[in-house]
Scaffold this active site. Structure first.
Site, short mmCIF file in Angstrom:
data_model
loop_
_atom_site.label_atom_id
_atom_site.label_comp_id
_atom_site.label_asym_id
_atom_site.label_seq_id
_atom_site.Cartn_x
_atom_site.Cartn_y
_atom_site.Cartn_z
N SER A 31 79.40 -20.08 4.15
CA SER A 31 79.14 -19.40 2.89
C SER A 31 79.08 -17.90 3.10
O SER A 31 78.45 -17.43 4.04
CB SER A 31 77.81 -19.88 2.29
OG SER A 31 77.45 -19.05 1.20
N ALA A 32 79.72 -17.17 2.19
CA ALA A 32 79.68 -15.71 2.26
C ALA A 32 78.34 -15.18 1.80
O ALA A 32 78.07 -13.98 1.88
CB ALA A 32 80.79 -15.13 1.39
N LYS A 42 84.57 -14.84 -6.88
CA LYS A 42 84.11 -16.05 -6.20
C LYS A 42 84.50 -16.03 -4.73
O LYS A 42 85.65 -15.79 -4.40
CB LYS A 42 84.71 -17.30 -6.86
CG LYS A 42 84.01 -17.69 -8.14
CD LYS A 42 84.53 -19.03 -8.63
CE LYS A 42 83.95 -19.35 -10.00
NZ LYS A 42 84.61 -20.50 -10.60
N GLY A 43 83.52 -16.33 -3.88
CA GLY A 43 83.78 -16.39 -2.44
C GLY A 43 83.84 -15.03 -1.77
O GLY A 43 83.88 -14.94 -0.55
N THR A 55 75.78 -22.55 -8.12
CA THR A 55 75.35 -21.16 -8.13
C THR A 55 76.43 -20.20 -8.57
O THR A 55 76.14 -19.03 -8.85
CB THR A 55 74.89 -20.74 -6.72
OG1 THR A 55 75.83 -21.25 -5.80
CG2 THR A 55 73.51 -21.27 -6.42
N LYS A 98 85.84 -13.53 3.15
CA LYS A 98 86.97 -14.31 2.65
C LYS A 98 87.75 -13.37 1.73
O LYS A 98 87.13 -12.59 1.01
CB LYS A 98 86.48 -15.52 1.84
CG LYS A 98 85.59 -16.50 2.62
CD LYS A 98 84.95 -17.53 1.66
CE LYS A 98 83.90 -18.36 2.40
NZ LYS A 98 83.19 -19.32 1.52
N ASP A 156 82.01 -25.01 1.73
CA ASP A 156 81.56 -23.78 1.09
C ASP A 156 80.27 -24.17 0.33
O ASP A 156 80.04 -25.35 0.06
CB ASP A 156 82.66 -23.32 0.12
CG ASP A 156 82.22 -22.19 -0.77
OD1 ASP A 156 81.64 -21.22 -0.26
OD2 ASP A 156 82.47 -22.27 -1.99
N LEU A 157 79.44 -23.21 0.02
CA LEU A 157 78.18 -23.54 -0.67
C LEU A 157 78.27 -23.29 -2.18
O LEU A 157 78.23 -24.24 -2.97
CB LEU A 157 77.04 -22.72 -0.04
CG LEU A 157 75.66 -22.86 -0.67
CD1 LEU A 157 75.20 -24.30 -0.73
CD2 LEU A 157 74.65 -22.03 0.12
N ASP A 158 78.39 -22.03 -2.56
CA ASP A 158 78.40 -21.69 -3.98
C ASP A 158 79.60 -22.30 -4.68
O ASP A 158 80.73 -22.01 -4.32
CB ASP A 158 78.45 -20.16 -4.16
CG ASP A 158 77.19 -19.49 -3.65
OD1 ASP A 158 76.10 -19.95 -4.01
OD2 ASP A 158 77.30 -18.51 -2.90
N GLU A 181 86.53 -25.87 -0.74
CA GLU A 181 86.33 -24.57 -1.39
C GLU A 181 86.56 -24.60 -2.89
O GLU A 181 87.37 -25.37 -3.38
CB GLU A 181 87.35 -23.57 -0.80
CG GLU A 181 86.82 -22.69 0.29
CD GLU A 181 85.85 -21.62 -0.22
OE1 GLU A 181 85.72 -21.44 -1.45
OE2 GLU A 181 85.21 -20.96 0.61
N ASP A 182 85.85 -23.72 -3.62
CA ASP A 182 86.06 -23.61 -5.07
C ASP A 182 86.72 -22.29 -5.46
O ASP A 182 86.93 -22.05 -6.64
CB ASP A 182 84.72 -23.72 -5.81
CG ASP A 182 83.87 -22.48 -5.62
OD1 ASP A 182 83.79 -21.99 -4.47
OD2 ASP A 182 83.29 -21.99 -6.60
#
Ligand code: B16
Ligand code: MG
Length: 214
Positions: free
Chosen positions: A113-114, A44-45, A16, A144, A8-10, A168-169
């Site tokens: 990433s979403a 988030k996500g 971010t 997601k 995942d990115l953020d 994932e966060d």
């Protein structure tokens, strides 16, 4: 065996999540809508439009479709104002090392990433070349916690979902990974990550060796 790792990115690779949070808070203040940690955590996500719907759950009035579009665009302007200034120094500690270690181990690397701003961020962070496949959030129909984005990443990598591990966060991301049949690694301390197969305090603690030992 695990043959690919999908990041995942953020909130995993770059910090971010706090920038998204600040942009939504700024909008919430303007609208007179209450905004707290729990609301921010649920966002988030979740994609931009889905996040807006979460914010407006507590709005004092209803908003038209056109108004919602304007609100989502306004939040995105606030967000982009901040990430324009991002550079490699905004990578979370250990993120680049974690991705490079996966590559060195001979596994494939993917990004799911979403965020529609993901391509811009990857360029800014200087890591666009580290991924074998990046899923274009613009081509994903369901956000997601739907598994679609992770399944698209696995298919782009040419690897079966069971052979993928996702990092994932967000609670929505962990749910998406589980629905995709992948191993779910949660990073962070949020109680919402309790469903992860493995929980790490941050991406710096990610050790690919512990997942591929024979
Ligand atoms: P944008 P991820 C997600 O990215 C964020 O976690 C979420 O907070 C955000 O609303 C979503 O991207 C959409 O982002 O407005 O930039 O298209 O965690 O899946 O990398
Ligand atoms: Mg995230």
């Amino acid at each position: 065996p695990i043959r690919a790792v999908i990041f995942d990115l953020d909130g995993v690779i770059a910090d971010t999540a706090v920038v998204h949070h600040a942009a939504w808070r700024r909008l919430a203040v303007q609208l007179g809508v209450p905004f707290d940690e729990a609301v921010g955590e649920r966002m988030k996500g979740v994609d931009r439009r889905g996040s807006l719907e979460i914010l407006l759950e507590r709005a004092p009035r209803a908003y038209s479709e056109a108004e919602k579009e304007e609100l989502a665009a306004r939040k995105n302007d606030y967000y982009r104002e901040q990430i324009q200034r991002f550079g490699p120094g905004d990578l979370l500690p250990g993120a680049r090392e974690a991705i490079e270690a996966v590559r060195r181990a001979g596994l494939k690397t993917g990004l799911a990433s979403a965020s529609r701003n993901a391509p811009l961020l990857l360029e800014r962070l200087g890591i666009a070349g580290l991924f074998d496949h990046v899923v274009d959030a613009n081509r994903i129909a369901r956000s997601k916690p739907d598994p679609e984005i992770f399944l698209a990443a696995a298919s782009g990598l040419g690897v079966a979902p069971e052979e993928c591990l996702g990092v994932e966060d967000a609670a929505a991301g962990i749910a998406a990974l589980r629905a995709a049949g992948m191993t779910a690694v949660g990073v962070g301390r949020a109680p919402a990550l309790a469903d992860a197969d493995v929980l790490l305090p941050s991406v710096a603690a990610f050790d690919i060796g512990s997942f591929i030992a024979v």
